[in-house]
Design a protein around this motif. Structure first.
Motif, short mmCIF file in Angstrom:
data_model
loop_
_atom_site.label_atom_id
_atom_site.label_comp_id
_atom_site.label_asym_id
_atom_site.label_seq_id
_atom_site.Cartn_x
_atom_site.Cartn_y
_atom_site.Cartn_z
N CYS A 470 0.81 -1.22 0.00
CA CYS A 470 0.00 0.00 0.00
C CYS A 470 0.84 1.26 0.00
O CYS A 470 0.52 2.24 -0.69
N PHE A 471 1.94 1.28 0.78
CA PHE A 471 2.57 2.56 1.12
C PHE A 471 4.00 2.76 0.63
O PHE A 471 4.51 3.87 0.71
N ILE A 472 4.67 1.72 0.13
CA ILE A 472 6.06 1.91 -0.33
C ILE A 472 6.11 2.93 -1.46
O ILE A 472 6.82 3.95 -1.38
N VAL A 473 5.40 2.67 -2.53
CA VAL A 473 5.41 3.58 -3.69
C VAL A 473 4.81 4.94 -3.34
O VAL A 473 5.39 5.98 -3.67
N PRO A 474 3.64 5.01 -2.67
CA PRO A 474 3.11 6.33 -2.31
C PRO A 474 4.06 7.16 -1.45
O PRO A 474 4.12 8.38 -1.64
N CYS A 475 4.78 6.53 -0.53
CA CYS A 475 5.74 7.30 0.29
C CYS A 475 6.85 7.89 -0.57
O CYS A 475 7.25 9.05 -0.37
N LEU A 476 7.35 7.11 -1.52
CA LEU A 476 8.40 7.62 -2.41
C LEU A 476 7.86 8.74 -3.31
O LEU A 476 8.54 9.74 -3.56
N MET A 477 6.64 8.57 -3.79
CA MET A 477 6.02 9.62 -4.61
C MET A 477 5.82 10.88 -3.80
O MET A 477 6.05 12.00 -4.29
N LEU A 478 5.37 10.73 -2.57
CA LEU A 478 5.15 11.89 -1.69
C LEU A 478 6.44 12.65 -1.46
O LEU A 478 6.46 13.89 -1.48
N CYS A 479 7.54 11.92 -1.27
CA CYS A 479 8.80 12.57 -0.91
C CYS A 479 9.54 13.17 -2.09
O CYS A 479 10.13 14.25 -1.97
N TYR A 480 9.52 12.49 -3.25
CA TYR A 480 10.48 12.84 -4.29
C TYR A 480 9.90 13.18 -5.66
O TYR A 480 10.63 13.59 -6.55
N TRP A 481 8.60 13.01 -5.88
CA TRP A 481 8.06 13.27 -7.21
C TRP A 481 7.02 14.38 -7.13
O TRP A 481 5.89 14.16 -6.73
N ARG A 482 7.41 15.56 -7.59
CA ARG A 482 6.52 16.70 -7.48
C ARG A 482 5.34 16.58 -8.46
O ARG A 482 4.29 17.20 -8.26
N ARG A 483 5.48 15.78 -9.51
CA ARG A 483 4.39 15.62 -10.49
C ARG A 483 3.31 14.63 -10.01
O ARG A 483 2.25 14.51 -10.61
N ALA A 484 3.59 13.91 -8.91
CA ALA A 484 2.61 12.95 -8.38
C ALA A 484 1.33 13.68 -8.02
O ALA A 484 1.34 14.79 -7.51
N THR A 485 0.20 13.02 -8.28
CA THR A 485 -1.10 13.62 -7.99
C THR A 485 -1.84 12.80 -6.94
O THR A 485 -1.51 11.63 -6.68
N ALA A 486 -2.85 13.41 -6.35
CA ALA A 486 -3.65 12.71 -5.33
C ALA A 486 -4.32 11.48 -5.92
O ALA A 486 -4.36 10.41 -5.30
N VAL A 487 -4.84 11.61 -7.14
CA VAL A 487 -5.51 10.48 -7.79
C VAL A 487 -4.51 9.35 -8.05
O VAL A 487 -4.81 8.17 -7.82
N GLY A 488 -3.31 9.70 -8.50
CA GLY A 488 -2.30 8.69 -8.78
C GLY A 488 -1.84 7.97 -7.53
O GLY A 488 -1.68 6.75 -7.52
#
Length: 578
Positions: A470-488
């Motif tokens: 659930c949280f490995i990829v979302p945590c990395l997206m939250l920390c390091y990818w500014r293009r990440a979106t809430a829907v993604g």
């Protein structure tokens, strides 16, 4: 055959466990006292910040020794696998030594920075503030509650088992002379005592109660494990003799298993290879039925499994958010690496010794408590010493439950009730609801453990892997990818969870692949790999694709979190004339 409570206790032995019980009672009393001290600190700030995050004041030792993620799986589930399958399990757990580097080092500084900048107090708070999405915060809360609840159910069984084994073997606590009935009654009494204690002190002091008791319990774990290691190696005559004895024990177990199968199938026993027991000291691990415990694919999987799930654990993320500063976080990495080495490597050696000294355990989950009592039997004050050693698994279990109670309660109170039902709730209302939530979760865990799971570690792996997917990829997206979106990010969470639940469901209705541990709750292993690998891959693909095909986040949201503040160009003010 091993008795359910003790191996044929004599009348003289019936009082032998009083010292053990007294030591555990003292340990419990100390934990409750620390909970009351924590309550005083909580009162110094708002209820939400104090009860759920400890006012962001954790130092290096507190962060390191309370983010160890030791649990009932550490002292009961994991040792049972070493006892059953042998030295190969050292490779299974080897990557756990680098959890602090991957967790604190990879996302620690960024998580701490974002949580302070946004004022986030819980992990759902973090995702809600980072992506300006209340819906994403709610999804995070619900997934945390699902997987952390599954993990906590396993811990209640472990705590009750330790209390049962520590109880005096006399019948004064039992209404039945039957050994099996007495065992059940002692288990239920242990479950009640454990539940009241751990829920009670967490209710009193919240996050800080969990942290302070965890710190105290971590020290007891370290002392207990090292003491038991010395006693075990002395008793068996060294690690080499322990390994040789374990091979003999495994060979005999293989022959006995074939004899039982032959009797059940009404045929002549088949000859067992003279080298069958050697699988205990080599890969892919010993088994009575031809099972490969850790083939190469699972070895690779689990080397990835523990670091990944370690840094994505909601309990670990909360500890990082409560850290005092970045320097404290860096020191914690070193301390935690050393601490993990001092816990897991001795446990492996102790279980190898146990296979040589106690070859016929019917319930491998009990190997560490039984070794504690066996190794101290006959020593001056041995019963009391056994209690000190048993405080190690008991403390780990209590620490895990208290941490998860806080995480689950914060999800229910702050991330569901306060955000969606009553945004203007007072501190008194939140306090009342948080404690009701903890009590409810505790009662549910007790009810589910009246008839507990057989293999504790399989439930731990399911809950850890599910939370990781659930949280490995979302945590990395939250920390390091500014293009990440809430829907993604939401899609990444849900697809990871769906993958794990689907694979475990398929595994329960397909033939046993004869790899991994024996368990009713077992996954399907795609291509022989642990399901977490596929859960993370699917989560990553879905999260990236959906983010790239959805509206980019507003610049005013991401800029303060990713861009350095502009340098001032105004000239310095002239110095005043002397």
């Amino acid at each position: 055959m091993l008795e359910l409570l003790a191996q044929a206790p004599s009348a003289a032995d019936k009082d032998a466990n009083y010292g053990t019980l007294i030591a555990l009672v003292i340990f419990i009393a100390a934990s409750v006292w620390l909970g009351t001290l924590a309550q005083r600190v909580v009162k110094k700030s708002s209820f939400v910040k104090g009860f759920f995050l400890g006012n962001r004041g954790l130092g290096a030792w507190a962060v390191a020794l309370t983010a160890t993620v030791q649990s009932g799986g550490t002292f009961m589930g994991f040792p049972s696998l070493v006892y059953t399958h042998g030295w190969i399990v050292a490779l299974w757990i080897g990557s756990y030594m680098v959890v602090p580097i991957t967790g604190f080092g990879l996302i620690g500084k960024r998580i701490a920075h974002i949580s302070r900048h946004t004022g986030a107090i819980t992990m759902p708070d973090l995702f809600r503030a980072r992506f300006a999405s209340p819906t994403l915060g709610l999804i995070t809360s619900l997934l945390i509650i699902v997987f952390m609840s599954a993990m906590m159910v396993a811990q209640f069984k472990a705590g009750a088992t330790v209390m049962k084994l520590a109880a005096p073997s006399g019948n004064f606590l039992s209404l039945s002379e039957d050994a099996e009935t007495q065992s059940d009654q002692l288990y239920w009494i242990g479950l009640a005592v454990f539940s009241i204690t751990v829920v009670g002190y967490t209710l009193i002091g919240g996050f800080l109660a969990a942290v302070w008791t965890d710190l105290f319990q971590s020290v007891m774990m370290f002392i207990g494990v090292l003491a038991l290691l010395g006693l075990s190696l002395y008793s068996v005559g060294g690690l080499e003799k322990a390994s040789r004895g374990a091979v003999v024990s495994a060979q005999q177990a293989a022959e006995n298993a074939e004899a039982r199968r032959a009797a059940k199938e009404m045929r002549e026993p088949q000859p067992v290879s003279e080298n069958a027991g050697l699988a205990f000291i080599s890969g892919p691990g010993f088994s009575n039925d031809g099972r490969q415990y850790l083939p190469l694919t699972l070895a690779v999987s689990f080397f990835f499994f523990w670091p990944a799930t370690g840094f994505a654990s909601p309990a670990s993320v909360t500890r990082i958010m409560a850290c005092k500063d970045t320097r404290t976080l860096r020191r914690s990495v070193v301390l935690l690496c050393a601490y993990n080495l001092g816990i897991y490597l001795p446990l492996i050696a102790i279980c190898i010794c146990a296979r040589s000294l106690m070859p016929d355990l019917e319930k491998p989950d009990e190997v560490i408590p039984r070794m504690a009592m066996k190794m101290t039997d006959g020593l001056p004050g041995g019963s009391l010493l056994a209690g000190v050693i048993l405080a190690a698994p008991f403390g780990a279990i209590m620490a895990t439950v208290s941490s998860y109670l806080v995480v689950i309660s914060s999800g229910l109170v702050r991330d569901v009730y306060q955000r969606f039902i009553n945004p203007h709730a007072t501190d008194r209302q939140l306090q009342w609801l948080a404690r009701c939530g903890m009590l409810t979760v505790g009662v549910i865990a007790v009810v589910l453990n009246i008839r507990p799971v057989v293999y504790l570690q399989t439930l731990v792996v399911f809950a850890s892997g599910g939370a990781g997917a659930c949280f490995i990829v979302p945590c990395l997206m939250l920390c390091y990818w500014r293009r990440a979106t809430a829907v993604g990010v939401g899609a990444a969470m849900l697809s990871g969870a769906a993958t794990m639940i689907t694979v475990y469901t398929v595994g329960m209705f397909t033939p046993d692949p004869m790899i991994g541990p024996i368990a009713g709750l077992r996954p399907f292993y795609p291509f022989g790999f642990e399901p977490l690998i596929f859960g993370v891959l699917i989560s990553a693909v879905v999260g990236i694709v959906v983010s790239l095909n959805s509206e980019p986040p507003a610049e005013e949201i991401v800029s303060p979190l990713f861009d350095a503040p502009p340098l001032t160009t105004e000239p310095a003010s002239p110095s005043p004339a002397p």
